[in-house]
Design a protein around this motif. Sequence first.
Motif, PDB file in Angstrom:
ATOM      1  N   PHE A 186       0.838  -1.204   0.000  1.00  0.00           N
ATOM      2  CA  PHE A 186       0.000   0.000   0.000  1.00  0.00           C
ATOM      3  C   PHE A 186       0.874   1.256   0.000  1.00  0.00           C
ATOM      4  CE2 PHE A 186      -2.378   3.257   2.494  1.00  0.00           C
ATOM      5  CZ  PHE A 186      -3.323   3.560   1.515  1.00  0.00           C
ATOM      6  N   LEU A 187       1.943   1.223   0.795  1.00  0.00           N
ATOM      7  CA  LEU A 187       2.887   2.344   0.839  1.00  0.00           C
ATOM      8  C   LEU A 187       3.509   2.580  -0.531  1.00  0.00           C
ATOM      9  CD1 LEU A 187       4.732   4.442   2.255  1.00  0.00           C
ATOM     10  CD2 LEU A 187       6.215   2.541   2.921  1.00  0.00           C
ATOM     11  N   GLU A 188       3.860   1.512  -1.229  1.00  0.00           N
ATOM     12  CA  GLU A 188       4.465   1.640  -2.563  1.00  0.00           C
ATOM     13  C   GLU A 188       3.505   2.330  -3.534  1.00  0.00           C
ATOM     14  OE1 GLU A 188       7.518   1.428  -2.531  1.00  0.00           O
ATOM     15  OE2 GLU A 188       8.225  -0.541  -3.190  1.00  0.00           O
ATOM     16  N   ILE A 189       2.220   1.985  -3.445  1.00  0.00           N
ATOM     17  CA  ILE A 189       1.216   2.615  -4.304  1.00  0.00           C
ATOM     18  C   ILE A 189       1.157   4.126  -4.021  1.00  0.00           C
ATOM     19  CG2 ILE A 189      -1.271   2.785  -4.769  1.00  0.00           C
ATOM     20  CD1 ILE A 189      -1.391  -0.289  -4.289  1.00  0.00           C
ATOM     21  N   CYS A 190       1.145   4.479  -2.734  1.00  0.00           N
ATOM     22  CA  CYS A 190       1.121   5.906  -2.346  1.00  0.00           C
ATOM     23  C   CYS A 190       2.383   6.615  -2.812  1.00  0.00           C
ATOM     24  CB  CYS A 190       0.992   6.034  -0.824  1.00  0.00           C
ATOM     25  SG  CYS A 190      -0.542   5.382  -0.135  1.00  0.00           S
ATOM     26  N   PHE A 199       5.395  14.859   0.385  1.00  0.00           N
ATOM     27  CA  PHE A 199       4.905  13.474   0.288  1.00  0.00           C
ATOM     28  C   PHE A 199       6.033  12.507  -0.063  1.00  0.00           C
ATOM     29  CE2 PHE A 199       0.523  15.121   0.105  1.00  0.00           C
ATOM     30  CZ  PHE A 199      -0.118  14.157   0.893  1.00  0.00           C
ATOM     31  N   ILE A 200       6.892  12.912  -0.995  1.00  0.00           N
ATOM     32  CA  ILE A 200       8.005  12.042  -1.399  1.00  0.00           C
ATOM     33  C   ILE A 200       8.935  11.775  -0.211  1.00  0.00           C
ATOM     34  CG2 ILE A 200      10.115  11.922  -2.809  1.00  0.00           C
ATOM     35  CD1 ILE A 200       8.475  13.487  -4.972  1.00  0.00           C
ATOM     36  N   LEU A 201       9.263  12.830   0.553  1.00  0.00           N
ATOM     37  CA  LEU A 201      10.165  12.682   1.695  1.00  0.00           C
ATOM     38  C   LEU A 201       9.541  11.830   2.797  1.00  0.00           C
ATOM     39  CD1 LEU A 201      11.667  16.296   2.037  1.00  0.00           C
ATOM     40  CD2 LEU A 201      12.736  14.277   1.009  1.00  0.00           C
ATOM     41  N   VAL A 202       8.278  12.122   3.146  1.00  0.00           N
ATOM     42  CA  VAL A 202       7.610  11.395   4.238  1.00  0.00           C
ATOM     43  C   VAL A 202       7.405   9.931   3.861  1.00  0.00           C
ATOM     44  CG1 VAL A 202       5.431  11.186   5.513  1.00  0.00           C
ATOM     45  CG2 VAL A 202       6.504  13.431   5.254  1.00  0.00           C
ATOM     46  N   LEU A 203       6.934   9.678   2.638  1.00  0.00           N
ATOM     47  CA  LEU A 203       6.693   8.295   2.205  1.00  0.00           C
ATOM     48  C   LEU A 203       8.009   7.545   1.988  1.00  0.00           C
ATOM     49  CD1 LEU A 203       3.751   8.968  -0.283  1.00  0.00           C
ATOM     50  CD2 LEU A 203       3.588   7.889   1.965  1.00  0.00           C
ATOM     51  N   GLY A 204       9.044   8.263   1.522  1.00  0.00           N
ATOM     52  CA  GLY A 204      10.365   7.634   1.374  1.00  0.00           C
ATOM     53  C   GLY A 204      10.934   7.218   2.719  1.00  0.00           C
ATOM     54  N   ALA A 205      10.791   8.084   3.729  1.00  0.00           N
ATOM     55  CA  ALA A 205      11.238   7.748   5.090  1.00  0.00           C
ATOM     56  C   ALA A 205      10.452   6.562   5.628  1.00  0.00           C
ATOM     57  CB  ALA A 205      11.077   8.955   6.011  1.00  0.00           C
ATOM     58  N   ALA A 206       9.136   6.554   5.379  1.00  0.00           N
ATOM     59  CA  ALA A 206       8.286   5.433   5.825  1.00  0.00           C
ATOM     60  C   ALA A 206       8.749   4.132   5.187  1.00  0.00           C
ATOM     61  CB  ALA A 206       6.828   5.711   5.475  1.00  0.00           C
TER      62      ALA A 206
END
Length: 322
Positions: free
Chosen positions: A83-87, A118-125
């Motif tokens: 799901f994270l990858e999709i986001c 979004f890129i930074l937050v999701l990349g960190a996640a």
Amino acid sequence: MGNKYVCMYMNHHGKPPEGNLTAWKEFILLGFADVPQLQWFLFGLFFAIYMIILLGNGTILVVTKVEPALQTPMYFFLGNFSFLEICYVSATLPRILVNLGTQRRTISLVACATQMCFILVLGAAECFFLAVMAYDRYVAICNPLQYPLVMNHKVCIQLVAASWINGIPFLVGQTYQIFSLPYCASNVINHFFCDISPILKLACGETFTIELMVYVAALLFVSAPFLLILISYIKIISTVLKLPSATSRAKAFSTCSSHLTVVVLFFGSGIITYLRPEASHSAETDKVLSLFYTVVTPMFNPMIYSLRNKDVIMALRRLLGK
């Protein structure tokens, strides 16, 4: 059309407009404008990749939720990771497709800041998720008797929640800092999304403090999880090599190999991009490297995890059979 943006990019790299330090309220994403003859080919390629990512990761997300045999911590993490990858990929690819399809490359300052955030937050996640998945494998292989107790449902939910929200305060603040700078020398970003390095090159103000904070963020959200993964795998390999049965060793390595492949792809390109010296940065190299961690890794994840995992293959067959 592409040549126009290349010329604009060259012309705008001059001195800032005098007396006007906040001249630009929007940016132009140069993207792949230097190859105008390939615009529609690239549109088709990225559209196909996006569909593969949505379909592949969506399938893993569904199968890990509905298949009774996959209701274990490992697949709980894998479903959330898909799901994270999709986001994550949806923060960049739709904008790339719009730019290629319409040839309108402008992006407002607010939209650019939102995309970067979004890129930074999701990349960190993603970094933390990969670390959590490595820890899960470590407990399963090195402390199998304690596994049900250590990785209970409550702990799994806490680890997933922590992975999602860990970087939000710091990285939202960092994005705000970056976009608080005056941008006046040029409004042409030589990249296909709003990444830190090409944005900072356009700033007129002093950027040393922010660049230092970027390195701190990279150490906290990229290097630290990578170090945890490294420690986990050193312990895993040490334990597996002590197993008496060759079959047991092969099975243990098999459960880890998929995760390790994704780790190498994602962290390899990310670490090279954000932790190498600024002097060695080049726009074209940054574009290629960022394609790896924003597009290539999410595309290959479902293939890596399903093709090398008998449980997932069997679950998919049962699901398709129904």
